[in-house]
Design an enzyme around this catalytic site. Structure first.
Site, PDB file in Angstrom:
ATOM      1  N   ILE A   1      47.621   4.872  47.513  1.00  0.00           N
ATOM      2  CA  ILE A   1      46.294   4.974  46.901  1.00  0.00           C
ATOM      3  C   ILE A   1      46.282   4.557  45.430  1.00  0.00           C
ATOM      4  CG2 ILE A   1      45.448   6.730  48.490  1.00  0.00           C
ATOM      5  CD1 ILE A   1      46.127   8.869  46.458  1.00  0.00           C
ATOM      6  N   GLY A   2      47.433   4.211  44.872  1.00  0.00           N
ATOM      7  CA  GLY A   2      47.475   3.747  43.492  1.00  0.00           C
ATOM      8  C   GLY A   2      48.865   3.274  43.125  1.00  0.00           C
ATOM      9  N   LYS A   3      48.953   2.420  42.109  1.00  0.00           N
ATOM     10  CA  LYS A   3      50.264   1.961  41.660  1.00  0.00           C
ATOM     11  C   LYS A   3      50.203   1.529  40.208  1.00  0.00           C
ATOM     12  CE  LYS A   3      49.861  -2.828  43.343  1.00  0.00           C
ATOM     13  NZ  LYS A   3      50.497  -3.866  44.188  1.00  0.00           N
TER      14      LYS A   3
ATOM     15  N   ASP B   1      53.236   0.232  36.770  1.00  0.00           N
ATOM     16  CA  ASP B   1      54.394  -0.621  36.520  1.00  0.00           C
ATOM     17  C   ASP B   1      55.710   0.054  36.864  1.00  0.00           C
ATOM     18  OD1 ASP B   1      53.977   1.156  34.490  1.00  0.00           O
ATOM     19  OD2 ASP B   1      54.762  -0.145  32.919  1.00  0.00           O
ATOM     20  N   VAL B   2      55.765   1.393  36.875  1.00  0.00           N
ATOM     21  CA  VAL B   2      57.025   2.075  37.187  1.00  0.00           C
ATOM     22  C   VAL B   2      56.917   2.985  38.405  1.00  0.00           C
ATOM     23  CG1 VAL B   2      57.822   2.000  34.796  1.00  0.00           C
ATOM     24  CG2 VAL B   2      56.563   4.007  35.619  1.00  0.00           C
ATOM     25  N   GLY B   3      55.776   3.030  39.043  1.00  0.00           N
ATOM     26  CA  GLY B   3      55.654   3.931  40.181  1.00  0.00           C
ATOM     27  C   GLY B   3      54.421   3.684  41.020  1.00  0.00           C
ATOM     28  N   LYS B   4      54.301   4.503  42.065  1.00  0.00           N
ATOM     29  CA  LYS B   4      53.191   4.406  43.004  1.00  0.00           C
ATOM     30  C   LYS B   4      52.705   5.807  43.344  1.00  0.00           C
ATOM     31  CE  LYS B   4      55.145   0.192  44.994  1.00  0.00           C
ATOM     32  NZ  LYS B   4      55.688  -0.480  46.201  1.00  0.00           N
TER      33      LYS B   4
ATOM     34  N   ASP C   1      44.337   8.280  26.353  1.00  0.00           N
ATOM     35  CA  ASP C   1      44.074   7.265  27.376  1.00  0.00           C
ATOM     36  C   ASP C   1      42.873   7.637  28.238  1.00  0.00           C
ATOM     37  OD1 ASP C   1      44.598   4.810  28.541  1.00  0.00           O
ATOM     38  OD2 ASP C   1      46.001   5.605  30.016  1.00  0.00           O
TER      39      ASP C   1
END
EC number: 2.7.11.1
Length: 623
Positions: free
Chosen positions: A248-250, A252-255, A367
């Site tokens: 459901i999301g990703k 640069d270093v994980g998902k 952020d």
């Protein structure tokens, strides 16, 4: 007013207010220099920034969601960013012990903490002076949010042994009152004559009628947000405990996967971070920082962590699944990609409450954007993605401000959160392109005021469907942020926005951070703006949200965009590590006498939250 002291010479204060401020903090001085921060992206290696003819310091930008870019580049010589002031009394640290690594430091030797002036405590004058009974009434008005920082001893300035201070209980010093002010604070008993200017009391006149309450469904919030509601245990699950359902999301270093726990059938959002990529991109401390924030936070508008553990190749954060998906996606489905002013007021209030809590904890979020706001299945918001959050230097003590009416039922106390962040500045160049504050672009360092700038951008985007300073490219956007006034479209078909709303946006988007709304007393400045005059802050999470997501079946992920997966993570085949990173079946691993496991400080824990058992029971009966 004369103070009453007990046998130990300690004054009394309403116990509920003590519970409201239950946290402690610490700072550990040591020398370490952080590596150059890297670009946050969906892929691609970082590269050094370079100068351009426009004079902006550049980094490689990567597309995120709607082609908005995220910048994560270190600027100049970063200042010290000290260890988080999370509570020694917090159940997480009571179970795990104090962390030995200062997760957030990107700088050199920390400077001396700023001196905290004595806080002068004043009260209403004359007949409005509160009595002991009215103090209890005031305590009842406080919305109790667990883990909120303590007013006394929030930070420690002389930790010679390098350890965190002991529990920062709300001190039992007498509450002082005088006849020439409308503020209440906590008296600091010092031999010196320092005093600080009392904050002006907010005007509580004109509070409107109570909005209609939400009809609570079995799936609405049931969590008990009290200081004793979290039970921390050694981790009770591992990678093999879950079935992977969908990506459901990703990043640069994980998902992030939607997973189902095999034993209970519960759905979770599992963030899987690649150790290899974190080492490559120098993002280990960010993962540790995110775990610390999630594990120690206990707030209805911040996503909940249930399990954290690791395997040989991955770190796992098992969090609450917010089936409403990204708030950004919800906005995109609305006519004109925007929502009415009353709806924007509701979501702005919930975001303000979440930012207030983070600032009380000593964190700067940095952020805020619709992509990082999730919708709970009840429709309320939850902030997520804390890897860019920063810990402040040791700061001061929050001051409680009451209204001019003193004990009026319409006069709710507010808290000066600005003092918790002190005069902390960081030079990291981080944020999303269209949301970056002017002081970040200038590279002069930034404070917690950046969060109020991003709140102003968010409110504008909710109302107009676009951000106010968006240019045809990045440099044009930055130039607009630095120089242009805020445009309020008035052409035919443009949203009709009230003058009070425009006033709030203008004050949040003042380019001088020292004059920006929130720079004086933090969230209290925003909450007392006339735009929020009808907002019942203590009852927000019990009100009906403007957008209640369509649920379908829990596993349908109706409210998430389709994410393509180039390389799937084999969750069930991962070899689980022990509580501190050692493989379970092999005992203590010593790959080398001088070898240091960079993920040693990632704690494997299970967090139990009061009320969740009943909540999950109802949720899965209805599936």
């Amino acid at each position: 007013m004369p103070s009453t002291k007990n046998a130990n010479g300690e004054g009394h204060f309403p116990s509920r207010i003590k519970q409201f401020f239950r946290i402690n903090s610490g700072s550990k001085d040591h020398k370490d220099r952080d590596a150059h921060t890297t670009s946050s992206s969906h892929g691609g290696a970082p590269r050094a920034d370079a100068k351009t003819p426009s004079g902006f310091r550049q980094s490689r930008f990567f597309s995120v969601g709607r082609l908005r870019s995220t910048t994560v580049v270190s600027e100049g010589n970063p200042l010290d960013e000290s260890m988080s002031p999370t509570a020694h009394a917090n159940p997480y640290f009571a179970h795990q012990g104090q962390p030995g690594l200062r997760h957030h430091n990107d700088g050199s030797v920390p400077p001396s903490p700023p001196d905290t002036p004595s806080l002068k405590v004043d009260g209403p004058e004359g007949s409005q002076q509160p009595t002991a009974a009215t103090k209890e009434e005031l305590a009842r008005k406080l919305r109790r949010v667990a883990s909120a920082p303590n007013a006394q001893g929030l930070f420690s300035k002389g930790q010679g042994n390098g350890d965190r201070p002991a529990t920062a209980e709300l001190s039992k010093e007498p509450l002082e009152e005088s006849k020439d002010s409308n503020t209440v604070g906590f008296a600091e008993q010092k031999p010196n004559n320092d005093s600080s200017t009392s904050l002006a009391a907010p005007d509580a006149d004109g509070l409107g009628a109570l909005p209609p309450p939400i009809r609570q469904s079995p799936l609405a919030f049931r969590r008990t947000y009290s200081s004793n509601s979290i039970k921390v245990r050694n981790v009770e699950v591992g990678p093999q405990s879950f079935d992977k359902i969908k990506l459901i999301g990703k990043g640069d270093v994980g998902k992030v996967y939607l997973v189902k726990e095999k034993k209970s059938g519960r759905l979770y959002a599992m963030k899987v971070l690649s150790k290899k990529e974190m080492i490559k991109r120098n993002k280990i401390k960010r993962a540790l920082a995110e775990q610390e924030i999630l594990a120690t936070s206990n707030h209805p508008f911040i996503v909940t962590l249930y399990h954290s553990f690791q395997s040989e190749d991955y770190l796992y954060l098992c969090m609450e699944y917010c089936s409403g998906g990204e708030f950004f996606r919800a906005l995109q489905t609305r006519p004109g990609k925007c929502i009415p002013e009353d709806d924007a007021r509701f979501y702005a209030a919930e975001v303000t409450a979440a930012l207030e809590y983070l600032h009380l904890m000593g964190f700067i979020y940095r952020d805020l954007k619709p992509e990082n706001i999730l919708l709970h299945q009840s429709g309320h918001i939850m902030l997520s993605d804390f890897d860019l959050s920063k810990q402040s230097d040791p700061g001061g003590k929050p001051t409680m401000i009451i209204g001019k009416n003193g004990t009026s039922t319409s006069s709710l106390p507010t808290i000066d959160t600005k003092s918790c962040i002190a005069n902390f500045r960081t030079n990291s160049f981080v944020g999303t392109e269209e949301y970056i504050a002017p002081e970040v672009i200038k590279g002069s360092g930034h404070t917690s005021a950046v969060d109020w700038w991003t709140l102003g951008i968010l409110i504008y985007e909710m109302l107009y469907g676009t951000t106010p300073f968006k240019g045809k490219n990045r440099n044009a956007t930055f130039a607009n942020i630095l120089r242009e006034d805020i445009p309020f479209p008035d052409h035919a078909g443009a949203p009709q926005i009230s003058n009070l709303c425009k006033s709030l946006i203008r004050k949040l988007l003042i380019k001088d951070e020292n004059r920006r709304l929130g720079a004086r007393a933090g969230a209290s400045d925003i909450k007392t703006h006339p735009f929020f005059r009808t907002t019942q802050w203590a009852l927000i999470r019990h009100m009906k949200p403007p957008i209640v997501p369509n649920q379908g079946r829990g596993i349908d992920t109706l409210n998430f965009r389709n994410v393509k997966e180039s390389e799937s993570v084999d969750i069930s085949g991962s070899r689980q590590m022990g509580l501190k990173g050692e493989p379970l079946e092999s005992g203590m691993v010593t790959p080398g006498e001088n070898a240091v496991d960079p993920f040693e400080e990632f704690n494997s824990v299970t967090l139990h939250h009061d009320g969740d058992e009943e909540y999950h029971s109802d949720a899965y009966e209805k599936r």
